[in-house]
Design an enzyme around this catalytic site. Structure first.
Site, PDB file in Angstrom:
ATOM      1  N   LYS A 194       0.863  -1.188   0.000  1.00  0.00           N
ATOM      2  CA  LYS A 194       0.000   0.000   0.000  1.00  0.00           C
ATOM      3  C   LYS A 194       0.895   1.232   0.000  1.00  0.00           C
ATOM      4  O   LYS A 194       1.515   1.567   1.000  1.00  0.00           O
ATOM      5  CB  LYS A 194      -0.910   0.052   1.229  1.00  0.00           C
ATOM      6  CG  LYS A 194      -1.982   1.141   1.044  1.00  0.00           C
ATOM      7  CD  LYS A 194      -2.511   1.718   2.338  1.00  0.00           C
ATOM      8  CE  LYS A 194      -1.661   2.803   2.924  1.00  0.00           C
ATOM      9  NZ  LYS A 194      -1.598   4.063   2.154  1.00  0.00           N
ATOM     10  N   GLU A 269      10.846   1.760   9.724  1.00  0.00           N
ATOM     11  CA  GLU A 269      11.828   2.780   9.301  1.00  0.00           C
ATOM     12  C   GLU A 269      11.154   4.127   9.534  1.00  0.00           C
ATOM     13  O   GLU A 269      10.264   4.510   8.769  1.00  0.00           O
ATOM     14  CB  GLU A 269      12.163   2.621   7.816  1.00  0.00           C
ATOM     15  CG  GLU A 269      12.875   1.342   7.462  1.00  0.00           C
ATOM     16  CD  GLU A 269      14.331   1.353   7.867  1.00  0.00           C
ATOM     17  OE1 GLU A 269      14.908   2.449   7.996  1.00  0.00           O
ATOM     18  OE2 GLU A 269      14.886   0.272   8.094  1.00  0.00           O
ATOM     19  N   CYS A 303      14.316  11.256   4.988  1.00  0.00           N
ATOM     20  CA  CYS A 303      14.345  10.792   6.385  1.00  0.00           C
ATOM     21  C   CYS A 303      15.683  11.087   7.045  1.00  0.00           C
ATOM     22  O   CYS A 303      15.736  11.360   8.233  1.00  0.00           O
ATOM     23  CB  CYS A 303      14.019   9.312   6.457  1.00  0.00           C
ATOM     24  SG  CYS A 303      15.084   8.298   5.425  1.00  0.00           S
ATOM     25  N   GLU A 400      10.906  16.754  13.955  1.00  0.00           N
ATOM     26  CA  GLU A 400      11.214  16.493  12.553  1.00  0.00           C
ATOM     27  C   GLU A 400      10.295  17.383  11.709  1.00  0.00           C
ATOM     28  O   GLU A 400       9.076  17.228  11.746  1.00  0.00           O
ATOM     29  CB  GLU A 400      10.954  15.024  12.202  1.00  0.00           C
ATOM     30  CG  GLU A 400      11.312  14.726  10.761  1.00  0.00           C
ATOM     31  CD  GLU A 400      10.954  13.308  10.321  1.00  0.00           C
ATOM     32  OE1 GLU A 400       9.841  12.853  10.634  1.00  0.00           O
ATOM     33  OE2 GLU A 400      11.780  12.677   9.641  1.00  0.00           O
TER      34      GLU A 400
HETATM   35  P1  NAD Z   1       3.093   8.608   7.388  1.00  0.00           P
HETATM   36  O1  NAD Z   1       3.500   7.880   8.626  1.00  0.00           O
HETATM   37  O2  NAD Z   1       2.065   9.643   7.497  1.00  0.00           O
HETATM   38  O3  NAD Z   1       2.563   7.585   6.273  1.00  0.00           O
HETATM   39  C1  NAD Z   1       3.366   6.516   5.809  1.00  0.00           C
HETATM   40  C2  NAD Z   1       2.453   5.424   5.278  1.00  0.00           C
HETATM   41  O4  NAD Z   1       1.711   4.878   6.364  1.00  0.00           O
HETATM   42  C3  NAD Z   1       1.425   5.898   4.257  1.00  0.00           C
HETATM   43  O5  NAD Z   1       1.259   4.905   3.266  1.00  0.00           O
HETATM   44  C4  NAD Z   1       0.158   6.025   5.094  1.00  0.00           C
HETATM   45  O6  NAD Z   1      -1.020   5.871   4.350  1.00  0.00           O
HETATM   46  C5  NAD Z   1       0.329   4.867   6.055  1.00  0.00           C
HETATM   47  N1  NAD Z   1      -0.398   4.975   7.314  1.00  0.00           N
HETATM   48  C6  NAD Z   1      -0.771   6.090   7.975  1.00  0.00           C
HETATM   49  N2  NAD Z   1      -1.446   5.765   9.100  1.00  0.00           N
HETATM   50  C7  NAD Z   1      -1.486   4.413   9.150  1.00  0.00           C
HETATM   51  C8  NAD Z   1      -2.030   3.477  10.065  1.00  0.00           C
HETATM   52  N3  NAD Z   1      -2.672   3.875  11.176  1.00  0.00           N
HETATM   53  N4  NAD Z   1      -1.898   2.164   9.811  1.00  0.00           N
HETATM   54  C9  NAD Z   1      -1.237   1.748   8.713  1.00  0.00           C
HETATM   55  N5  NAD Z   1      -0.701   2.586   7.799  1.00  0.00           N
HETATM   56  C10 NAD Z   1      -0.815   3.900   8.023  1.00  0.00           C
HETATM   57  O7  NAD Z   1       4.459   9.174   6.780  1.00  0.00           O
HETATM   58  P2  NAD Z   1       4.621  10.120   5.503  1.00  0.00           P
HETATM   59  O8  NAD Z   1       4.191  11.482   5.902  1.00  0.00           O
HETATM   60  O9  NAD Z   1       4.024   9.466   4.322  1.00  0.00           O
HETATM   61  O10 NAD Z   1       6.204  10.086   5.311  1.00  0.00           O
HETATM   62  C11 NAD Z   1       7.077  10.931   5.976  1.00  0.00           C
HETATM   63  C12 NAD Z   1       7.704  10.220   7.163  1.00  0.00           C
HETATM   64  O11 NAD Z   1       8.383   9.045   6.714  1.00  0.00           O
HETATM   65  C13 NAD Z   1       8.760  11.058   7.846  1.00  0.00           C
HETATM   66  O12 NAD Z   1       8.610  10.958   9.244  1.00  0.00           O
HETATM   67  C14 NAD Z   1      10.079  10.404   7.412  1.00  0.00           C
HETATM   68  O13 NAD Z   1      11.146  10.597   8.293  1.00  0.00           O
HETATM   69  C15 NAD Z   1       9.676   8.977   7.321  1.00  0.00           C
HETATM   70  N6  NAD Z   1      10.601   8.238   6.467  1.00  0.00           N
HETATM   71  C16 NAD Z   1      11.506   7.380   7.055  1.00  0.00           C
HETATM   72  C17 NAD Z   1      12.441   6.695   6.265  1.00  0.00           C
HETATM   73  C18 NAD Z   1      13.440   5.746   6.885  1.00  0.00           C
HETATM   74  O14 NAD Z   1      14.083   5.001   6.156  1.00  0.00           O
HETATM   75  N7  NAD Z   1      13.618   5.746   8.195  1.00  0.00           N
HETATM   76  C19 NAD Z   1      12.429   6.883   4.880  1.00  0.00           C
HETATM   77  C20 NAD Z   1      11.507   7.760   4.324  1.00  0.00           C
HETATM   78  C21 NAD Z   1      10.592   8.433   5.130  1.00  0.00           C
END
Ligand code: NAD
Length: 504
Positions: A194, A269, A303, A400
């Site tokens: 997803k 992650e 990230c 962040e």
């Molecule tokens: P997010 O947590 O809002 O969403 C990530 C994914 O999770 C999306 O597909 C979203 O639909 C899904 N999601 C949201 N709520 C959920 C739930 N309750 N249950 C299951 N899935 C759910 O993050 P974002 O805003 O899309 O991305 C930015 C974040 O990602 C930043 O915090 C960034 O640091 C992190 N990130 C981390 C890495 C890493 O390797 N550590 C890499 C890229 C991004």
């Protein structure tokens, strides 16, 4: 507002316009619900098309298909060498689709077109090539047990963990999908992916390419929709054995709750607030370039972005001036314009969030040296921003922000620098800039971060595990660790019976 749709090839335009179908059991499935989400170009704010969220029944069907193909061994029983060939073909197909995939990342994902074509597409192909190599090297061990009086033979075997739910964020949708799909498939898992509701197109195209490359029908399933609905369903469903998630720390916490029903394995992650330590003995010019690149690349939506720049007092003014000059020299603009060097934030909502952090910091008395305002035009641009933070009590020090916002803070001693670097709930990445090798060793040992770069920042490599200390996550992606995350270890102890035909 000038549409960027006219700047992409006809094939990309048509792909963007849809219709956007789920991939379930090897078939492109028309959604049964009405469209709920928009595909928006963050460079212009233009709504390009729309798509529906998977219903509960559709998500169930995707999970069932993955379960069925796993339980019947459709993919996990394919020989490792054949699996490797399929993954290699995926890499070739990604490259053949370079223009389409790159343009999708530029229009939907807000990636500068040059970076999308030469960085993102290349990295996605590389993920499949790298993991093709692991398919034939997944092996256990033999050992000799020590139980007295018994002739025993011990072996360990590595087996795919089962059905894996893959949930990705928007800041690099193609690459994040590849970074999860490639190791999961190398390990022999069946999956339900997803992608983020902000960026769905490159993941959908990748799903099609996997089928063309020979991944059997139903092994990779893709559903679209919201995190709290479709994402949560995948995380809660007991037929899913593992979830590999990349996203924010808060969502990661929600996943831990959701996964507890069947205690599914979790790889998380998560977010970061990564320090960049510039010592007085560094090559200062290189450090300024690296620190600027480390925070302004992809408009800070990375990230491992180096969002806290710590500089020895003797070099502080020079570094602040240097990074500010780099910021001012960036050309903010739409992603299909090859002269743009800083693209947009992903959405209006995200830009408001970035903007509110900077406004709050200002009201807390923090000095904004450059930037600190939204960019011009209809797109979701934000100026590259440099903030001086002496007190480390402001909201920009600890949160962040995920935008092009750097805080620069002075330090006097090495011990102080390391304490400041570790003064965060996160522990994803760090970089150390110094020409003193003993200092570099002391610093890399002391830093509580999953990756430490020395005299560079933010360079990923498939062989280098990435993941977080502290609240930046659980587990590692890339390298052997990333493949192992999709494997179970099985120990087998066999009693060796004496030969009944032997004399005596
Ligand atoms: P997010 O947590 O809002 O969403 C990530 C994914 O999770 C999306 O597909 C979203 O639909 C899904 N999601 C949201 N709520 C959920 C739930 N309750 N249950 C299951 N899935 C759910 O993050 P974002 O805003 O899309 O991305 C930015 C974040 O990602 C930043 O915090 C960034 O640091 C992190 N990130 C981390 C890495 C890493 O390797 N550590 C890499 C890229 C991004």
């Amino acid at each position: 507002m000038h549409s960027q749709l006219d700047l992409v090839q006809a094939r990309t335009k048509s792909y963007i316009q849809g219709p956007h179908r789920f991939l379930i059991g090897g078939k492109a499935v028309d959604p049964s619900a009405a469209a709920e989400f928009h595909i928006t170009d963050p460079s212009t704010g233009e709504r390009l098309s729309e798509f529906a969220s998977a219903t509960e029944a559709e998500t169930n069907a995707a999970i069932s298909a993955a379960r069925r193909t796993f339980d019947t061994g459709l993919w996990r029983n394919v020989s490792p060498a054949q699996r490797a060939q399929v993954l290699w073909r995926v890499a070739n197909l990604i490259e053949e689709n370079r223009q389409l995939l790159g343009e999708l990342e530029a229009l939907e994902g807000g990636k500068l077109i040059g970076a999308a074509l030469n960085g993102e597409v290349w990295a996605a192909a590389e993920a499949f090539r790298y993991h093709a190599g692991w398919c034939t090297k997944i092996e256990g061990k033999t050992f000799k047990p020590s139980i007295p009086g018994l002739d025993l033979e011990g072996t360990t075997r590595l087996e795919p963990v089962g059905v894996a739910g893959l949930i990705t964020p928007w800041n690099g949708s193609l690459v994040m999908s590849a970074w999860k799909l490639a190791p999961a498939l190398a390990a022999g898992c069946s999956v339900v992916l997803k992608p983020s509701e902000n960026t769905v197109l490159s993941a959908l195209r990748l799903g099609e390419l996997l089928g063309e490359a020979g991944v059997p029908e139903g092994v990779v399933n893709i559903v679209l929709g919201g995190g709290r609905t479709v994402g949560a369903h995948i995380c809660e469903d007991a037929r899913v054995d593992k979830v590999s998630f990349t996203g924010s720390t808060n969502t990661g916490r929600a996943l831990i709750d959701a996964a507890k029903g069947n205690l599914k394995k979790l790889s998380l992650e998560l977010g970061g607030k990564s320090p960049v330590l510039v010592f007085e003995d560094a090559d200062i010019r290189a450090a300024i370039d690296g620190a600027a690149e480390g925070i302004f690349s992809n408009a800070g939506q990375v990230c491992v972005a180096g969002s806290r720049i710590l500089v020895h007092t003797s070099k502080f003014d020079e570094v602040v001036a240097g990074i500010s000059a780099r910021a001012d020299a960036l050309a903010i603009g739409p992603t299909m314009d090859e002269t743009s060097t800083l693209g947009p934030l992903i959405s209006e909502q995200h830009r408001n969030s970035v903007s509110s952090y900077v406004d709050r910091a200002r009201s807390e008395g923090i000095e904004v040296v450059t930037g600190g305002e939204a960019g011009d035009g209809d797109g979701y641009f934000y100026q590259p921003t440099v903030i001086i933070d002496h007190e480390r009590t402001s909201c920009v020090w600890s949160n962040e922000i995920f935008g092009p916002v750097a805080t620069v803070t002075p330090f006097e001693t090495e011990a102080e620098a390391l304490a400041l670097a570790n003064d965060t709930e996160y522990g994803l990445a760090a970089s150390v800039w110094s020409e003193n090798t003993s200092r570099v060793q002391r610093a890399t040992r002391a830093l509580r971060a999953g990756i430490v770069w020395v005299n560079c920042h933010g360079i990923p490599d498939m062989s280098m595990p990435i993941g977080g200390y502290k609240q930046s996550g659980w587990g590692r992606e890339h390298g052997w660790n990333g493949v192992e995350a999709f494997l179970e270890h099985k120990s087998i102890m066999q009693r060796v019976m004496p030969d009944p035909r032997a004399d005596g």
